[in-house]
Design a protein around this motif. Structure first.
Motif, PDB file in Angstrom:
ATOM      1  N   HIS A 137       2.929   5.978  -3.622  1.00 35.06           N
ATOM      2  CA  HIS A 137       4.103   6.728  -4.087  1.00 35.06           C
ATOM      3  C   HIS A 137       4.921   7.290  -2.924  1.00 35.06           C
ATOM      4  O   HIS A 137       5.346   8.443  -2.940  1.00 35.06           O
ATOM      5  N   GLY A 138       5.095   6.468  -1.876  1.00 35.52           N
ATOM      6  CA  GLY A 138       5.949   6.862  -0.770  1.00 35.52           C
ATOM      7  C   GLY A 138       5.264   7.645   0.323  1.00 35.52           C
ATOM      8  O   GLY A 138       5.861   7.920   1.349  1.00 35.52           O
ATOM      9  N   PHE A 139       4.013   8.037   0.147  1.00 33.97           N
ATOM     10  CA  PHE A 139       3.305   8.768   1.195  1.00 33.97           C
ATOM     11  C   PHE A 139       2.209   7.875   1.741  1.00 33.97           C
ATOM     12  O   PHE A 139       1.241   7.580   1.061  1.00 33.97           O
ATOM     13  N   PHE A 140       2.404   7.418   2.963  1.00 35.92           N
ATOM     14  CA  PHE A 140       1.443   6.524   3.585  1.00 35.92           C
ATOM     15  C   PHE A 140       1.444   6.791   5.075  1.00 35.92           C
ATOM     16  O   PHE A 140       2.499   6.862   5.689  1.00 35.92           O
ATOM     17  N   MET A 141       0.269   7.012   5.647  1.00 35.04           N
ATOM     18  CA  MET A 141       0.177   7.244   7.079  1.00 35.04           C
ATOM     19  C   MET A 141      -1.208   6.896   7.575  1.00 35.04           C
ATOM     20  O   MET A 141      -2.171   6.987   6.824  1.00 35.04           O
ATOM     21  N   PRO A 142      -1.323   6.489   8.832  1.00 35.34           N
ATOM     22  CA  PRO A 142      -2.655   6.306   9.395  1.00 35.34           C
ATOM     23  C   PRO A 142      -3.283   7.668   9.647  1.00 35.34           C
ATOM     24  O   PRO A 142      -2.566   8.657   9.843  1.00 35.34           O
ATOM     25  N   ALA A 143      -4.579   7.734   9.623  1.00 33.27           N
ATOM     26  CA  ALA A 143      -5.278   8.996   9.885  1.00 33.27           C
ATOM     27  C   ALA A 143      -5.292   9.243  11.386  1.00 33.27           C
ATOM     28  O   ALA A 143      -5.990   8.565  12.128  1.00 33.27           O
ATOM     29  N   MET A 144      -4.514  10.182  11.846  1.00 30.30           N
ATOM     30  CA  MET A 144      -4.413  10.468  13.268  1.00 30.30           C
ATOM     31  C   MET A 144      -5.554  11.388  13.690  1.00 30.30           C
ATOM     32  O   MET A 144      -5.381  12.582  13.930  1.00 30.30           O
ATOM     33  N   CYS A 145      -6.734  10.808  13.757  1.00 30.23           N
ATOM     34  CA  CYS A 145      -7.968  11.570  13.927  1.00 30.23           C
ATOM     35  C   CYS A 145      -8.173  12.142  15.327  1.00 30.23           C
ATOM     36  O   CYS A 145      -8.857  13.143  15.488  1.00 30.23           O
ATOM     37  N   LEU A 146      -7.600  11.544  16.363  1.00 30.50           N
ATOM     38  CA  LEU A 146      -7.861  12.021  17.723  1.00 30.50           C
ATOM     39  C   LEU A 146      -7.459  13.479  17.905  1.00 30.50           C
ATOM     40  O   LEU A 146      -8.093  14.212  18.658  1.00 30.50           O
ATOM     41  N   ARG A 147      -6.432  13.907  17.208  1.00 28.05           N
ATOM     42  CA  ARG A 147      -5.963  15.289  17.336  1.00 28.05           C
ATOM     43  C   ARG A 147      -7.039  16.303  16.978  1.00 28.05           C
ATOM     44  O   ARG A 147      -6.960  17.461  17.387  1.00 28.05           O
ATOM     45  N   PHE A 148      -8.026  15.902  16.223  1.00 29.57           N
ATOM     46  CA  PHE A 148      -9.001  16.840  15.688  1.00 29.57           C
ATOM     47  C   PHE A 148     -10.384  16.721  16.324  1.00 29.57           C
ATOM     48  O   PHE A 148     -11.267  17.490  16.001  1.00 29.57           O
ATOM     49  N   TRP A 149     -10.580  15.769  17.226  1.00 31.29           N
ATOM     50  CA  TRP A 149     -11.867  15.645  17.905  1.00 31.29           C
ATOM     51  C   TRP A 149     -11.987  16.809  18.891  1.00 31.29           C
ATOM     52  O   TRP A 149     -11.037  17.121  19.616  1.00 31.29           O
ATOM     53  N   PRO A 150     -13.131  17.469  18.953  1.00 32.81           N
ATOM     54  CA  PRO A 150     -13.271  18.690  19.770  1.00 32.81           C
ATOM     55  C   PRO A 150     -12.819  18.533  21.226  1.00 32.81           C
ATOM     56  O   PRO A 150     -12.138  19.420  21.752  1.00 32.81           O
ATOM     57  N   GLN A 151     -13.166  17.449  21.878  1.00 29.85           N
ATOM     58  CA  GLN A 151     -12.780  17.306  23.287  1.00 29.85           C
ATOM     59  C   GLN A 151     -11.270  17.177  23.442  1.00 29.85           C
ATOM     60  O   GLN A 151     -10.702  17.637  24.434  1.00 29.85           O
ATOM     61  N   TRP A 152     -10.593  16.600  22.465  1.00 29.31           N
ATOM     62  CA  TRP A 152      -9.145  16.465  22.549  1.00 29.31           C
ATOM     63  C   TRP A 152      -8.449  17.755  22.135  1.00 29.31           C
ATOM     64  O   TRP A 152      -7.371  18.067  22.630  1.00 29.31           O
ATOM     65  N   VAL A 153      -9.063  18.518  21.231  1.00 32.64           N
ATOM     66  CA  VAL A 153      -8.538  19.847  20.903  1.00 32.64           C
ATOM     67  C   VAL A 153      -8.560  20.702  22.165  1.00 32.64           C
ATOM     68  O   VAL A 153      -7.594  21.401  22.478  1.00 32.64           O
ATOM     69  N   TRP A 154      -9.647  20.618  22.928  1.00 30.87           N
ATOM     70  CA  TRP A 154      -9.752  21.350  24.187  1.00 30.87           C
ATOM     71  C   TRP A 154      -8.643  20.930  25.149  1.00 30.87           C
ATOM     72  O   TRP A 154      -8.008  21.770  25.786  1.00 30.87           O
ATOM     73  N   ALA A 174       0.831  -1.207   0.000  1.00 27.82           N
ATOM     74  CA  ALA A 174       0.000   0.000   0.000  1.00 27.82           C
ATOM     75  C   ALA A 174       0.864   1.254   0.000  1.00 27.82           C
ATOM     76  O   ALA A 174       0.555   2.234  -0.675  1.00 27.82           O
ATOM     77  N   ALA A 175       1.979   1.218   0.742  1.00 24.00           N
ATOM     78  CA  ALA A 175       2.870   2.387   0.786  1.00 24.00           C
ATOM     79  C   ALA A 175       3.492   2.655  -0.579  1.00 24.00           C
ATOM     80  O   ALA A 175       3.625   3.808  -0.997  1.00 24.00           O
ATOM     81  N   GLN A 176       3.887   1.594  -1.269  1.00 29.82           N
ATOM     82  CA  GLN A 176       4.453   1.778  -2.608  1.00 29.82           C
ATOM     83  C   GLN A 176       3.403   2.324  -3.565  1.00 29.82           C
ATOM     84  O   GLN A 176       3.695   3.196  -4.382  1.00 29.82           O
ATOM     85  N   ALA A 177       2.175   1.816  -3.461  1.00 29.17           N
ATOM     86  CA  ALA A 177       1.100   2.288  -4.329  1.00 29.17           C
ATOM     87  C   ALA A 177       0.782   3.754  -4.069  1.00 29.17           C
ATOM     88  O   ALA A 177       0.337   4.469  -4.958  1.00 29.17           O
TER      89      ALA A 177
END
Length: 107
Positions: free
Chosen positions: A8-25, A3-6
């Motif tokens: 083109h070298g950019f592959f990452m999990p979606a780090m969604c917790l950083r953007f949830w309102p309670q965690w932003v707070w 999947a990383a090769q497909a």
């Protein structure tokens, strides 16, 4: 091809917790020192298998188990809050998926 090769070298999990309102707070409160300096913190996720991936979750080769499906997000968030740790120790066990299904990490 992986999947990383497909991707083109950019592959990452979606780090969604950083953007949830309670965690932003929480991030803002810690950064601003709203309640003083954080001396210690304990994070705990206890949950049933995620509903969005029930068809693959118990196949560790496809999901990565709790370690890669869930814990990776928690680890990222702790680093986001407090910066890169000086030391990490993790231990886990396999019970259902063939991958790590339960993990405890000390940072």
């Amino acid at each position: 091809m992986t999947a990383a090769q497909a991707a083109h070298g950019f592959f990452m999990p979606a780090m969604c917790l950083r953007f949830w309102p309670q965690w932003v707070w929480a991030k803002q409160a810690i950064t601003q020192g709203a309640y003083g300096r954080v001396l210690a913190a304990r994070f705990r996720r206890v949950s049933e298998p995620p509903g969005w991936s029930r068809s693959t979750y118990f196949n560790g080769e496809q999901s990565g188990g709790a370690l890669l499906d869930l814990h990776i997000h928690d680890t990222d968030f702790v680093q986001f809050l407090f910066g890169r740790p000086r030391g990490v120790f993790s231990t886990g066990l396999t019970r259902f998926s063939g991958a790590i299904d339960h993990v405890v990490t000390n940072i």
